[in-house]
Write an enzyme that holds these catalytic residues in place. Structure first.
Site, PDB file in Angstrom:
ATOM      1  N   HIS A  44       4.874 -85.980  73.207  1.00 52.51           N
ATOM      2  CA  HIS A  44       6.059 -85.110  73.176  1.00 52.51           C
ATOM      3  C   HIS A  44       6.629 -84.970  74.595  1.00 52.51           C
ATOM      4  O   HIS A  44       5.872 -84.757  75.540  1.00 52.51           O
ATOM      5  CB  HIS A  44       5.681 -83.744  72.603  1.00 52.51           C
ATOM      6  CG  HIS A  44       6.861 -82.844  72.446  1.00 52.51           C
ATOM      7  ND1 HIS A  44       7.753 -82.979  71.402  1.00 52.51           N
ATOM      8  CD2 HIS A  44       7.323 -81.828  73.218  1.00 52.51           C
ATOM      9  CE1 HIS A  44       8.704 -82.073  71.535  1.00 52.51           C
ATOM     10  NE2 HIS A  44       8.477 -81.369  72.632  1.00 52.51           N
TER      11      HIS A  44
ATOM     12  N   ASP B 216       4.544 -79.951  66.674  1.00 50.67           N
ATOM     13  CA  ASP B 216       4.251 -79.972  68.115  1.00 50.67           C
ATOM     14  C   ASP B 216       3.310 -78.846  68.554  1.00 50.67           C
ATOM     15  O   ASP B 216       3.451 -78.288  69.644  1.00 50.67           O
ATOM     16  CB  ASP B 216       5.563 -79.896  68.928  1.00 50.67           C
ATOM     17  CG  ASP B 216       6.477 -81.076  68.630  1.00 50.67           C
ATOM     18  OD1 ASP B 216       5.962 -82.173  68.329  1.00 50.67           O
ATOM     19  OD2 ASP B 216       7.709 -80.907  68.681  1.00 50.67           O
TER      20      ASP B 216
ATOM     21  N   GLU C 250      -0.608 -79.100  61.165  1.00 46.37           N
ATOM     22  CA  GLU C 250       0.454 -78.840  60.175  1.00 46.37           C
ATOM     23  C   GLU C 250       1.696 -78.194  60.798  1.00 46.37           C
ATOM     24  O   GLU C 250       2.739 -78.135  60.166  1.00 46.37           O
ATOM     25  CB  GLU C 250      -0.067 -77.957  59.042  1.00 46.37           C
ATOM     26  CG  GLU C 250      -1.078 -78.643  58.143  1.00 46.37           C
ATOM     27  CD  GLU C 250      -2.518 -78.471  58.619  1.00 46.37           C
ATOM     28  OE1 GLU C 250      -2.746 -78.259  59.845  1.00 46.37           O
ATOM     29  OE2 GLU C 250      -3.415 -78.560  57.781  1.00 46.37           O
TER      30      GLU C 250
HETATM   31  C1  GRF Z   1       9.267 -90.686  73.520  1.00 45.68           C
HETATM   32  O1  GRF Z   1       9.835 -90.529  74.770  1.00 45.68           O
HETATM   33  C2  GRF Z   1       8.551 -89.447  73.045  1.00 45.68           C
HETATM   34  O2  GRF Z   1       8.547 -88.428  73.962  1.00 45.68           O
HETATM   35  C3  GRF Z   1       9.309 -88.972  71.846  1.00 45.68           C
HETATM   36  O3  GRF Z   1      10.054 -90.057  71.392  1.00 45.68           O
HETATM   37  C4  GRF Z   1      10.290 -90.966  72.456  1.00 45.68           C
HETATM   38  C5  GRF Z   1      10.163 -92.340  71.898  1.00 45.68           C
HETATM   39  O4  GRF Z   1      10.498 -93.331  72.799  1.00 45.68           O
HETATM   40  N1  GRF Z   1       8.383 -88.433  70.885  1.00 45.68           N
HETATM   41  P1  GRF Z   1      10.020 -94.823  72.556  1.00 45.68           P
HETATM   42  O5  GRF Z   1      10.443 -95.207  71.150  1.00 45.68           O
HETATM   43  O6  GRF Z   1       8.532 -94.882  72.722  1.00 45.68           O
HETATM   44  O7  GRF Z   1      10.742 -95.634  73.599  1.00 45.68           O
END
Ligand code: GRF
Length: 187
Positions: free
Chosen positions: A107, A143, A140
């Site tokens: 995240h 984040d 569940e």
């Molecule tokens: C990542 O930067 C992550 O933080 C978020 O979605 C983005 C996906 O980027 N969950 P990628 O597809 O890995 O380039």
């Protein structure tokens, strides 16, 4: 070392997938990427699957039973770890429970701050001094699972949405593999 089989779920660009594939080539890295699942047939990240000859499946999430289809695939490929890398679909509670403590997500904020979308905008709007990324177990609640690793950087005056995203992602490419190493070292 006997590597475990991991499946990476994507929806888009797949830059985290790329970094995971590259790290997993190390014989000492605890997992191999054995399967890639995308909910979008146009996800650019699928190119990394093709380039590296890794099996991939595009899932039609309009189907009622799509999670059962995924679970069957995971069984077929003997997957014991799921890495959500920019997967933009919410997994059902039932699915999460059936893979208890074996789903990780990356995240783009320092959780518990800024769950959900538009994290960079929130960071700028709130004049945050620092931000970063978090790799956590998926539970569940969105984040909200147990944090495995966080990486931090200081926000500069000149930062904007793009620079924050770039800096955060550079940290994600390190954090995700490190989190995987960390959870297997513990077990
Ligand atoms: C990542 O930067 C992550 O933080 C978020 O979605 C983005 C996906 O980027 N969950 P990628 O597809 O890995 O380039």
């Amino acid at each position: 070392m006997v590597k475990k089989n991991a499946c990476v779920f994507i929806s888009g660009f797949g830059s985290n997938l790329k970094s995971l594939i590259s790290r997993s080539r190390d014989p000492n890295f605890p997992v191999r990427i054995s399967l890639i699942i995308s909910n979008r047939s146009t996800a650019k990240g699928l190119l990394h699957a093709k380039k590296n000859s890794i099996p991939f499946v595009v899932i039609d999430t309009a189907k009622n039973n799509y999670e059962i289809i995924i679970l069957n695939l995971l069984k077929k490929y003997q997957i014991t770890l799921i890495c959500l890398a920019g997967y933009m679909k919410i997994l059902s509670n039932k699915f999460i429970k059936s893979f208890n403590n074996n789903i990780l997500n990356v995240h783009p904020s320092l959780l518990p701050k800024y769950k959900g979308l538009n994290t960079f905008k929130k960071v700028l709007n709130n004049n945050e001094v620092k931000t970063g990324c978090t790799v956590h177990f998926v539970n569940e609640k969105l984040d909200s699972g147990k944090i495995i690793i966080q990486k931090v950087f200081y926000v500069e005056k000149k930062d904007n949405l793009k620079t924050l995203k770039d800096k955060t992602q550079q940290l994600e490419y390190k954090a995700f593999p490190e989190a995987i190493i960390k959870i297997y070292r513990k077990n």
